[in-house]
Design a protein around this motif. Structure first.
Motif, PDB file in Angstrom:
ATOM      1  N   GLU A 158       0.735  -0.947  -0.029  1.00 54.67           N
ATOM      2  CA  GLU A 158       0.045   0.153   0.083  1.00 54.67           C
ATOM      3  C   GLU A 158       0.927   1.196   0.042  1.00 54.67           C
ATOM      4  O   GLU A 158       2.202   1.182   0.282  1.00 54.67           O
ATOM      5  N   ALA A 159       0.415   2.344  -0.325  1.00 57.06           N
ATOM      6  CA  ALA A 159       1.078   3.590  -0.505  1.00 57.06           C
ATOM      7  C   ALA A 159       1.692   3.993   0.861  1.00 57.06           C
ATOM      8  O   ALA A 159       2.738   4.772   1.020  1.00 57.06           O
ATOM      9  N   HIS A 160       1.097   3.698   1.950  1.00 53.39           N
ATOM     10  CA  HIS A 160       1.724   4.192   3.262  1.00 53.39           C
ATOM     11  C   HIS A 160       2.539   2.727   4.158  1.00 53.39           C
ATOM     12  O   HIS A 160       2.640   3.057   5.281  1.00 53.39           O
ATOM     13  N   ALA A 161       2.729   1.805   3.569  1.00 56.82           N
ATOM     14  CA  ALA A 161       3.494   0.677   3.892  1.00 56.82           C
ATOM     15  C   ALA A 161       4.886   1.136   4.613  1.00 56.82           C
ATOM     16  O   ALA A 161       5.498   1.865   3.504  1.00 56.82           O
ATOM     17  N   GLU A 162       5.152   0.665   5.587  1.00 55.83           N
ATOM     18  CA  GLU A 162       6.539   0.983   6.198  1.00 55.83           C
ATOM     19  C   GLU A 162       7.202  -0.550   6.748  1.00 55.83           C
ATOM     20  O   GLU A 162       6.673  -1.114   7.172  1.00 55.83           O
ATOM     21  N   TYR A 163       8.602  -0.463   6.099  1.00 58.80           N
ATOM     22  CA  TYR A 163       9.551  -1.535   6.648  1.00 58.80           C
ATOM     23  C   TYR A 163       9.970  -1.178   7.951  1.00 58.80           C
ATOM     24  O   TYR A 163      10.569   0.074   8.514  1.00 58.80           O
ATOM     25  N   MET A 164       9.840  -1.911   9.173  1.00 60.81           N
ATOM     26  CA  MET A 164      10.260  -1.837  10.429  1.00 60.81           C
ATOM     27  C   MET A 164      10.875  -2.906  10.959  1.00 60.81           C
ATOM     28  O   MET A 164      11.033  -4.015  10.576  1.00 60.81           O
ATOM     29  N   VAL A 165      11.958  -2.492  11.874  1.00 60.47           N
ATOM     30  CA  VAL A 165      12.885  -3.379  12.362  1.00 60.47           C
ATOM     31  C   VAL A 165      13.163  -3.326  13.830  1.00 60.47           C
ATOM     32  O   VAL A 165      12.835  -2.106  14.393  1.00 60.47           O
ATOM     33  N   LYS A 166      13.275  -4.270  14.657  1.00 64.40           N
ATOM     34  CA  LYS A 166      13.399  -4.199  15.869  1.00 64.40           C
ATOM     35  C   LYS A 166      14.584  -4.944  16.299  1.00 64.40           C
ATOM     36  O   LYS A 166      14.858  -6.057  15.949  1.00 64.40           O
TER      37      LYS A 166
END
Length: 169
Positions: A158-166
């Protein structure tokens, strides 16, 4: 937090795939993944697949597996196999029906998977946040990472998808 009796996460089995597909269709109608794609996640890494039940009825699921930090599996695509150089624990999908939200189920499974990732020696966990879920994932210790090389794959979500890491190690 809402109090509902008789709720639990349990290990997913092959018999749960019809329920997983039904929940996916309701929770993620804009992120279609074919039944064989979801089933392959289970087949490739059963230790990362769980079903959430409310009064013994399926109300959510988790699909996760080891992966390569800084890369994403394409949406609705078979993986074939897990990469050789695994270095992150990837949360592919956490889906809860509305009746299962607000009971702490999501936080509990993320906590359990974090312990699993630590035990398996992965220094990070990663995911793609969709449907406005960034703040939830931030509360779980994930941070948005700017990875321009992933922009094309992220936009397929989607346009607002974000890759996130912990970071866990």
């Amino acid at each position: 937090m809402i109090q509902i009796r008789d709720v639990a996460w349990r290990a997913m089995t092959g018999y749960d795939m019809d329920a997983v597909n039904a929940i996916a269709g309701r929770v993620h109608p804009g992120f279609f993944e074919a039944p064989e794609v979801l089933a392959e996640k289970f087949q490739l890494y059963r230790n990362g697949c769980y079903l959430f039940e409310v009064q013994e009825r399926p109300a959510g699921y988790m699909l996760s597996h080891p992966w390569k930090l800084g890369s994403l599996p394409a949406l609705n695509a078979l993986l074939g196999q897990l990469p050789d150089d695994l270095d992150t624990y990837y949360i592919h999908d956490l889906a809860l029906l509305p009746l299962a939200r607000g009971v702490g189920a999501a936080g509990k499974i993320v906590s359990a998977l974090t312990k699993h990732a630590v035990a398996m020696g992965y220094p990070t966990m990663s995911l793609v946040a969709v449907n406005g879920s960034v703040s939830f994932w931030e509360k779980q210790g994930f941070q948005v990472e700017d990875r321009p090389e992933l922009s094309e794959k992220l936009s397929a979500y989607e346009a607002h998808a974000e890759y996130m890491v912990k970071r866990i190690a």
